[in-house]
Design a protein around this motif. Structure first.
Motif, short mmCIF file in Angstrom:
data_model
loop_
_atom_site.label_atom_id
_atom_site.label_comp_id
_atom_site.label_asym_id
_atom_site.label_seq_id
_atom_site.Cartn_x
_atom_site.Cartn_y
_atom_site.Cartn_z
N ALA A 67 3.57 -21.85 -17.20
CA ALA A 67 3.39 -22.40 -15.88
C ALA A 67 2.77 -23.80 -15.69
O ALA A 67 3.18 -24.45 -14.90
CB ALA A 67 2.88 -21.30 -14.84
N ASP A 68 1.58 -23.79 -16.46
CA ASP A 68 0.67 -24.92 -16.09
C ASP A 68 1.29 -26.23 -16.74
O ASP A 68 0.69 -27.18 -16.53
CB ASP A 68 -0.78 -24.74 -16.54
N VAL A 69 2.12 -25.94 -17.65
CA VAL A 69 2.85 -27.16 -18.27
C VAL A 69 4.22 -27.36 -17.55
O VAL A 69 4.73 -28.57 -17.79
CB VAL A 69 3.12 -26.81 -19.80
N ASN A 70 4.89 -26.55 -16.92
CA ASN A 70 6.10 -26.84 -16.66
C ASN A 70 6.55 -27.88 -15.78
O ASN A 70 7.66 -28.87 -15.91
CB ASN A 70 6.73 -25.60 -15.61
N GLU A 71 5.65 -28.61 -15.04
CA GLU A 71 5.67 -29.85 -14.18
C GLU A 71 5.75 -31.05 -15.19
O GLU A 71 6.45 -31.91 -14.84
CB GLU A 71 4.46 -30.12 -13.29
N TYR A 72 5.16 -30.93 -16.41
CA TYR A 72 5.15 -32.10 -17.36
C TYR A 72 6.35 -31.90 -18.46
O TYR A 72 6.16 -32.82 -19.34
CB TYR A 72 4.00 -32.20 -17.83
N LEU A 73 7.15 -30.81 -18.70
CA LEU A 73 7.99 -30.75 -19.68
C LEU A 73 9.54 -30.38 -18.94
O LEU A 73 9.54 -29.46 -18.16
CB LEU A 73 7.78 -29.56 -20.55
N ASP A 122 4.43 -10.95 -21.22
CA ASP A 122 3.56 -9.69 -21.61
C ASP A 122 2.25 -10.02 -22.28
O ASP A 122 1.50 -9.15 -22.80
CB ASP A 122 4.43 -8.65 -22.45
N ASP A 123 1.93 -11.30 -22.57
CA ASP A 123 0.63 -11.78 -23.02
C ASP A 123 -0.46 -11.81 -21.90
O ASP A 123 -1.47 -12.30 -22.19
CB ASP A 123 0.67 -13.14 -23.83
N GLY A 124 0.12 -11.65 -20.61
CA GLY A 124 -0.68 -12.05 -19.29
C GLY A 124 -0.74 -13.13 -18.90
O GLY A 124 -1.44 -13.28 -17.76
N ASN A 125 0.04 -14.23 -19.20
CA ASN A 125 -0.02 -15.84 -18.98
C ASN A 125 1.36 -15.87 -18.10
O ASN A 125 2.11 -14.89 -18.04
CB ASN A 125 -0.16 -16.65 -19.94
N GLU A 126 1.05 -16.75 -17.26
CA GLU A 126 2.12 -17.28 -16.25
C GLU A 126 3.27 -18.04 -16.94
O GLU A 126 2.73 -19.12 -17.47
CB GLU A 126 1.52 -17.46 -15.03
N TYR A 127 4.38 -18.09 -16.63
CA TYR A 127 5.61 -18.55 -17.13
C TYR A 127 6.51 -18.97 -15.97
O TYR A 127 6.69 -18.45 -15.28
CB TYR A 127 6.31 -17.95 -18.25
N MET A 128 7.19 -20.27 -16.15
CA MET A 128 8.17 -20.57 -15.22
C MET A 128 9.63 -20.20 -16.17
O MET A 128 9.75 -20.62 -17.28
CB MET A 128 8.32 -22.26 -14.88
N VAL A 129 10.21 -19.27 -15.78
CA VAL A 129 11.46 -18.72 -16.58
C VAL A 129 12.77 -19.26 -15.89
O VAL A 129 12.94 -19.13 -14.86
CB VAL A 129 11.54 -17.30 -16.67
N TYR A 130 13.41 -19.96 -16.83
CA TYR A 130 14.92 -20.42 -16.56
C TYR A 130 15.78 -19.66 -16.89
O TYR A 130 15.83 -19.11 -18.32
CB TYR A 130 14.90 -21.72 -17.20
N LEU A 179 2.50 -25.82 -28.17
CA LEU A 179 3.28 -25.82 -26.81
C LEU A 179 4.33 -24.73 -27.38
O LEU A 179 5.08 -25.05 -28.05
CB LEU A 179 3.50 -26.71 -26.13
N ASP A 180 4.27 -23.33 -26.97
CA ASP A 180 5.16 -22.51 -27.05
C ASP A 180 6.45 -22.56 -26.02
O ASP A 180 5.98 -22.23 -24.67
CB ASP A 180 4.75 -21.09 -27.24
N VAL A 181 7.29 -22.95 -26.33
CA VAL A 181 8.65 -22.46 -25.23
C VAL A 181 9.66 -21.40 -25.93
O VAL A 181 10.09 -21.62 -27.00
CB VAL A 181 9.32 -23.94 -25.32
N ILE A 182 9.60 -20.53 -25.18
CA ILE A 182 10.30 -19.24 -25.53
C ILE A 182 11.57 -19.08 -25.26
O ILE A 182 12.14 -19.22 -23.90
CB ILE A 182 9.41 -18.11 -25.24
N VAL A 183 12.59 -18.98 -26.26
CA VAL A 183 13.85 -18.75 -25.79
C VAL A 183 14.31 -17.37 -26.19
O VAL A 183 14.01 -16.84 -27.21
CB VAL A 183 14.74 -19.75 -26.64
N SER A 184 14.83 -16.71 -25.04
CA SER A 184 15.29 -14.97 -25.24
C SER A 184 16.99 -15.11 -25.14
O SER A 184 17.43 -15.72 -24.11
CB SER A 184 14.37 -14.12 -24.43
N GLY A 185 17.35 -14.07 -25.79
CA GLY A 185 18.99 -13.91 -25.68
C GLY A 185 18.95 -12.38 -25.11
O GLY A 185 18.26 -11.48 -25.43
N TYR A 186 19.87 -12.07 -24.26
CA TYR A 186 20.20 -10.81 -23.57
C TYR A 186 21.64 -10.46 -23.61
O TYR A 186 22.41 -11.35 -23.38
CB TYR A 186 19.56 -10.45 -21.90
N ALA A 187 22.19 -9.41 -23.71
CA ALA A 187 23.33 -8.72 -23.86
C ALA A 187 23.60 -7.28 -23.32
O ALA A 187 22.52 -6.62 -23.62
CB ALA A 187 23.99 -8.87 -25.35
N VAL A 188 24.60 -7.00 -22.63
CA VAL A 188 25.09 -5.74 -22.18
C VAL A 188 26.38 -5.67 -22.36
O VAL A 188 27.25 -6.58 -22.03
CB VAL A 188 24.55 -5.74 -20.54
#
Length: 206
Positions: free
Chosen positions: A86-92, A110-118, A170-179
């Protein structure tokens, strides 16, 4: 008819009834059908064209193609999330593929940090063995980012503002989901059911 003749006839009739009853007792049938079901599976993979540990230079676009592949045996509704601290989102800036319009919200990892999730919902079901089009194209670090006096800062109109994050890794996390497709009319319904089932309020960060 004499009593003897009548008695003989009754004995014959009784014998026939008993014989007929015994015969009918064996006119039975059993039919068994074994129904075999195969249980499919849902297996999603995030495919990327990205060089790990790529350097981020302010103002320079860095390739980070990402899409989803259905490696399972059944069709699936799929979606992808991209999480930025979240604290980097404005600049990336995340440069999405043509036609991709994600929704965003701030969440706790789940690491306790805040993220902006797209979140990108793929409107068409994904058949087994198929991949989506590329959803994410690249990322760009703001030209305002600089490194001064041992910390990362943003310089805007001559005003220096500490970013408060270590951009050296800087970690940018990409996750995939399926149902599974069965039981859901569209990806929105599948997305809602997934979150209702898991009641997840955090995002995966590893």
């Amino acid at each position: 008819m004499s009593k003897k003749t009548l008695l003989l006839c009754l004995c014959i009739v009784a014998t026939l009834v008993v014989g007929l009853g015994s015969t009918l007792a064996y006119l039975t049938d059993v039919d068994t059908k074994v129904n075999t079901f195969t249980v499919g599976n849902v297996d999603i993979t995030v495919d990327e064209e990205f060089v790990q540990d790529s350097p981020l230079t302010p103002g320079v676009e860095v390739n980070k193609d990402a899409r989803l592949t259905n490696d399972g045996a059944t069709p699936a509704w799929v979606w992808m999330t991209v999480s930025v601290p979240a604290d980097v989102n404005e600049y990336l800036t995340l440069n999405w593929a043509d036609g991709v319009t994600p929704e965003s919200e701030q969440m706790t990892g789940d690491d306790g940090n805040e993220y902006m999730v797209y979140t990108v919902l793929v409107e068409d079901q994904l058949a087994a063995g198929e991949s989506t089009d590329w959803l994410l194209d690249s990322v760009t670090l703001s030209e305002a980012v600089d490194y001064q006096n041992g910390e990362y800062v943003a310089v805007v109109d001559g005003v220096v503002t500490p970013i408060g994050a270590d951009l050296s890794e800087l970690d940018v996390i990409v996750s995939g989901y399926a149902v599974q497709v069965d039981g859901f009319d569209d990806v929105e319904a599948a997305y809602d059911a997934y979150h209702d089932q898991w009641n997840d309020t955090q995002i995966p960060t590893d």
